[in-house]
Design an enzyme around this catalytic site. Structure first.
Site, PDB file in Angstrom:
ATOM      1  N   SER A  24      42.623  -2.131   5.074  1.00  0.00           N
ATOM      2  CA  SER A  24      41.844  -1.246   4.164  1.00  0.00           C
ATOM      3  C   SER A  24      42.835   0.040   3.718  1.00  0.00           C
ATOM      4  O   SER A  24      42.293   0.761   2.952  1.00  0.00           O
ATOM      5  CB  SER A  24      40.421  -0.862   4.507  1.00  0.00           C
ATOM      6  OG  SER A  24      40.566  -0.294   5.938  1.00  0.00           O
ATOM      7  N   ASN A 110      33.791   2.125  14.324  1.00  0.00           N
ATOM      8  CA  ASN A 110      32.435   2.180  13.669  1.00  0.00           C
ATOM      9  C   ASN A 110      31.980   3.373  13.547  1.00  0.00           C
ATOM     10  O   ASN A 110      31.238   3.554  12.398  1.00  0.00           O
ATOM     11  CB  ASN A 110      31.796   1.049  14.507  1.00  0.00           C
ATOM     12  CG  ASN A 110      32.463  -0.194  14.475  1.00  0.00           C
ATOM     13  OD1 ASN A 110      33.374  -0.581  14.161  1.00  0.00           O
ATOM     14  ND2 ASN A 110      31.803  -1.148  15.449  1.00  0.00           N
ATOM     15  N   THR A 155      12.367   5.319 -34.124  1.00  0.00           N
ATOM     16  CA  THR A 155      11.798   3.996 -33.073  1.00  0.00           C
ATOM     17  C   THR A 155      12.235   2.658 -33.843  1.00  0.00           C
ATOM     18  O   THR A 155      12.508   2.563 -34.936  1.00  0.00           O
ATOM     19  CB  THR A 155      10.235   4.226 -33.114  1.00  0.00           C
ATOM     20  OG1 THR A 155       9.813   3.702 -34.570  1.00  0.00           O
ATOM     21  CG2 THR A 155       9.807   5.473 -32.505  1.00  0.00           C
ATOM     22  N   HIS A 156      12.686   1.786 -32.932  1.00  0.00           N
ATOM     23  CA  HIS A 156      13.053   0.390 -33.280  1.00  0.00           C
ATOM     24  C   HIS A 156      14.525   0.550 -34.326  1.00  0.00           C
ATOM     25  O   HIS A 156      14.748  -0.287 -35.293  1.00  0.00           O
ATOM     26  CB  HIS A 156      12.061  -0.196 -34.235  1.00  0.00           C
ATOM     27  CG  HIS A 156      10.657  -0.347 -33.376  1.00  0.00           C
ATOM     28  ND1 HIS A 156      10.595  -1.299 -32.556  1.00  0.00           N
ATOM     29  CD2 HIS A 156       9.542   0.323 -33.531  1.00  0.00           C
ATOM     30  CE1 HIS A 156       9.174  -1.164 -31.939  1.00  0.00           C
ATOM     31  NE2 HIS A 156       8.537   0.142 -32.720  1.00  0.00           N
ATOM     32  N   SER A 276      42.416   3.579 -36.482  1.00  0.00           N
ATOM     33  CA  SER A 276      42.791   1.905 -36.310  1.00  0.00           C
ATOM     34  C   SER A 276      44.263   1.923 -36.537  1.00  0.00           C
ATOM     35  O   SER A 276      44.849   2.628 -37.278  1.00  0.00           O
ATOM     36  CB  SER A 276      41.992   1.275 -37.512  1.00  0.00           C
ATOM     37  OG  SER A 276      42.832   0.146 -38.030  1.00  0.00           O
ATOM     38  N   LYS A 282      40.103   4.775 -40.757  1.00  0.00           N
ATOM     39  CA  LYS A 282      39.019   4.818 -39.945  1.00  0.00           C
ATOM     40  C   LYS A 282      39.323   6.150 -38.862  1.00  0.00           C
ATOM     41  O   LYS A 282      40.155   7.016 -38.573  1.00  0.00           O
ATOM     42  CB  LYS A 282      39.429   3.626 -38.760  1.00  0.00           C
ATOM     43  CG  LYS A 282      39.277   2.287 -39.802  1.00  0.00           C
ATOM     44  CD  LYS A 282      37.645   2.119 -39.992  1.00  0.00           C
ATOM     45  CE  LYS A 282      36.987   1.548 -38.836  1.00  0.00           C
ATOM     46  NZ  LYS A 282      35.786   1.198 -39.185  1.00  0.00           N
ATOM     47  N   GLU A 289      31.902   4.905 -27.237  1.00  0.00           N
ATOM     48  CA  GLU A 289      31.899   3.450 -26.947  1.00  0.00           C
ATOM     49  C   GLU A 289      32.437   3.011 -25.397  1.00  0.00           C
ATOM     50  O   GLU A 289      31.867   2.339 -24.532  1.00  0.00           O
ATOM     51  CB  GLU A 289      32.771   2.624 -27.951  1.00  0.00           C
ATOM     52  CG  GLU A 289      32.126   2.741 -29.158  1.00  0.00           C
ATOM     53  CD  GLU A 289      32.967   2.165 -30.349  1.00  0.00           C
ATOM     54  OE1 GLU A 289      32.441   1.463 -31.239  1.00  0.00           O
ATOM     55  OE2 GLU A 289      34.144   2.383 -30.387  1.00  0.00           O
ATOM     56  N   TYR A 316      27.264  -2.826  12.960  1.00  0.00           N
ATOM     57  CA  TYR A 316      28.463  -3.066  12.216  1.00  0.00           C
ATOM     58  C   TYR A 316      28.994  -4.359  11.942  1.00  0.00           C
ATOM     59  O   TYR A 316      28.926  -5.149  12.976  1.00  0.00           O
ATOM     60  CB  TYR A 316      29.449  -1.980  12.970  1.00  0.00           C
ATOM     61  CG  TYR A 316      30.911  -1.975  11.985  1.00  0.00           C
ATOM     62  CD1 TYR A 316      31.141  -1.449  11.058  1.00  0.00           C
ATOM     63  CD2 TYR A 316      31.904  -2.897  12.330  1.00  0.00           C
ATOM     64  CE1 TYR A 316      32.164  -1.298  10.122  1.00  0.00           C
ATOM     65  CE2 TYR A 316      33.218  -3.239  11.432  1.00  0.00           C
ATOM     66  CZ  TYR A 316      33.021  -2.203  10.415  1.00  0.00           C
ATOM     67  OH  TYR A 316      34.266  -2.349   9.562  1.00  0.00           O
TER      68      TYR A 316
END
Ligand code: ARG
Length: 436
Positions: A24, A110, A155-156, A276, A282, A289, A316
């Site tokens: 690890s 541990n 709404t919606h 773009s 653009k 996003e 453990y």
């Protein structure tokens, strides 16, 4: 590869390919600082218990404390061992000699890794709270600029009612993030107890007072149950959940921004808008996003952690080693997103006139007109139907409610006082006045 965790009973030498696969170290090397802090505190406990002389303790502590700096400067390369804990012990043996053989007295990896993870989590909480504070400050600045601007509440995804922008950002960011901050407080409570002294799973029989290390490390107490101390990762789950929920909240805010941007109600500064490679016109909301998409990663990390722990018995198991990868990614990702949303806010402007147009086009004043009739004594359901009919007749004439004339009202047998109720901005202010 040394043999510090191997005896004759373990049998033979570890296959180098297996070692390289199971280590690890590439992930837990970032625990080096807290691992050394834990060892320095453990040495203090050994000195207090008479298992090390003060001089021996000093020598071990000095060598250990020098290691993170040496690694950071590139003066020392951590040896390839199963994990950071072994790498440190192997390096210590090569550096101070036989004295290093006393370091692991009364301790196991541990309780060591459980301690490291709690110390790391404490630092992570500090960073997350700081990032939330910074975002809050950018939010204050945004509210200063745009908070009193009327805009549509949806709404919606349909224009619903006029509100002020401070109510939108309050709902999208301030209130949910304040609740997330509260969740981080739960994590803080869950990392209060020190695992050191729990050993592999059953503590030890040596005269080591676990309060010494616990106090040195700023924990509120030593372990109350050694099996729980080495096997519990509840704080990791709570932290990953808090990060996942922060991710959802940031993602929801970003979804709003993407839609407002597509509706032309906000503009993005060039510093955060992407272009773009083909279409020259653009100006895309990529920052928002990407943050929205990261909510999925946070959820995946939480599920990965829960699934890793699912079905494990108490105590453990090596499976627990996998906790760090998901938890580190969760915190790193959250910190990045908090920072980006703070930056995004600085470059996000609400277009007041476009908002008014959207409210007018969306007939957002309809509910105000209904309530005006109610205030004149008309029963709500009657008023609701009358204004509904008015909206329909206006739409049939390709007109909006805000274009109502006295003649339209006469035809509908409605009072002219409705003409004084058509200001969408006044509606937003009146409604928002109840919510400071
Ligand atoms: N690398 C391990 C982890 O992160 C450390 C503990 C290993 N203990 C053991 N007995 N194999 O969980």
């Amino acid at each position: 590869m040394s043999s510090i965790a191997r005896t004759e009973a373990t049998g033979g030498t570890l296959d180098p390919e297996f070692l390289a696969w199971q280590t690890s170290l590439p992930i837990d090397r970032r625990l080096l600082g807290v691992d050394v802090a834990g060892s320095v505190a453990h040495v203090e406990g050994l000195v207090a218990g008479g298992l090390l002389t003060r001089e021996e303790g000093d020598e071990l502590q000095a060598a250990l404390s020098s290691l993170p700096g040496k690694v950071a400067r590139g003066d020392v390369e951590l040896p390839l061992e199963e994990d950071v804990h072994m790498a440190v012990e192997v390096w210590l043996r090569a550096t101070v000699g036989e004295l290093a053989d006393k370091l692991h007295t009364g301790r196991s990896r541990n309780d060591q890794v459980a301690t490291d993870l709690k110390l790391w989590t404490r630092e992570a909480l500090g960073q997350l709270l700081e990032a939330l504070d910074r975002l809050d400050a950018r939010l204050d600045a945004w509210i200063e600029r745009h908070g009193e601007t009327p805009m549509p509440a949806y709404t919606h995804r349909q224009v619903a009612i006029p509100v002020l922008a401070r109510l939108w950002v309050g709902a999208a960011l301030r209130a949910p993030l304040a609740r997330d901050r509260h969740l981080l407080g739960v994590v803080e409570a869950e990392i209060a107890e020190s695992p050191l002294g729990a050993g592999a799973i059953g503590g030890n029989t040596l005269p080591i007072d676990p309060w010494v290390a616990a106090r040195e490390l700023g924990f509120t107490s030593p372990p109350t149950n050694p099996i729980d101390a080495v096997g519990s990762r509840d704080h990791a789950l709570t932290l990953a959940f808090a990060c996942a929920r922060i991710g959802q909240h940031l993602g929801r805010f970003c979804a709003d921004v993407v839609e407002l941007s597509s509706d032309g109600l906000v503009t993005l500064g060039g510093a955060v808008a992407c272009g773009s490679s083909m279409m020259p016109h653009k100006r895309n909301p990529d920052l928002f996003e990407l943050v929205r998409a990261q909510a999925a990663l946070r959820q995946g990390e939480l599920v990965a952690l829960m699934s890793t722990f699912q079905g494990l018995g108490t105590g453990y198991h090596r499976d627990l080693q996998q906790d760090k990868q998901a938890l580190f990614a969760s915190v790193d990702g959250t910190l990045g997103c908090l920072k980006m949303v703070a930056l995004g806010l600085d470059h996000l402007d609400l277009l007041a006139e476009r908002c008014v147009t959207a409210l007018e086009r969306g007939d957002a004043i309809a509910t105000d007109l209904t309530e005006h009739l109610v205030s004149q004594g008309v029963p709500f359901r009657v008023a609701y139907r009358k204004i509904g009919a008015l909206v329909a007749s206006q739409r049939a004439a390709n007109k909006r409610l805000v274009e109502l004339t006295a003649a339209d009202l006469d035809a509908a047998e409605l009072p002219h006082s409705l003409l004084e109720q058509l200001d969408v901005s006044a509606s937003a202010r009146a409604r928002a006045a109840r919510y400071r």
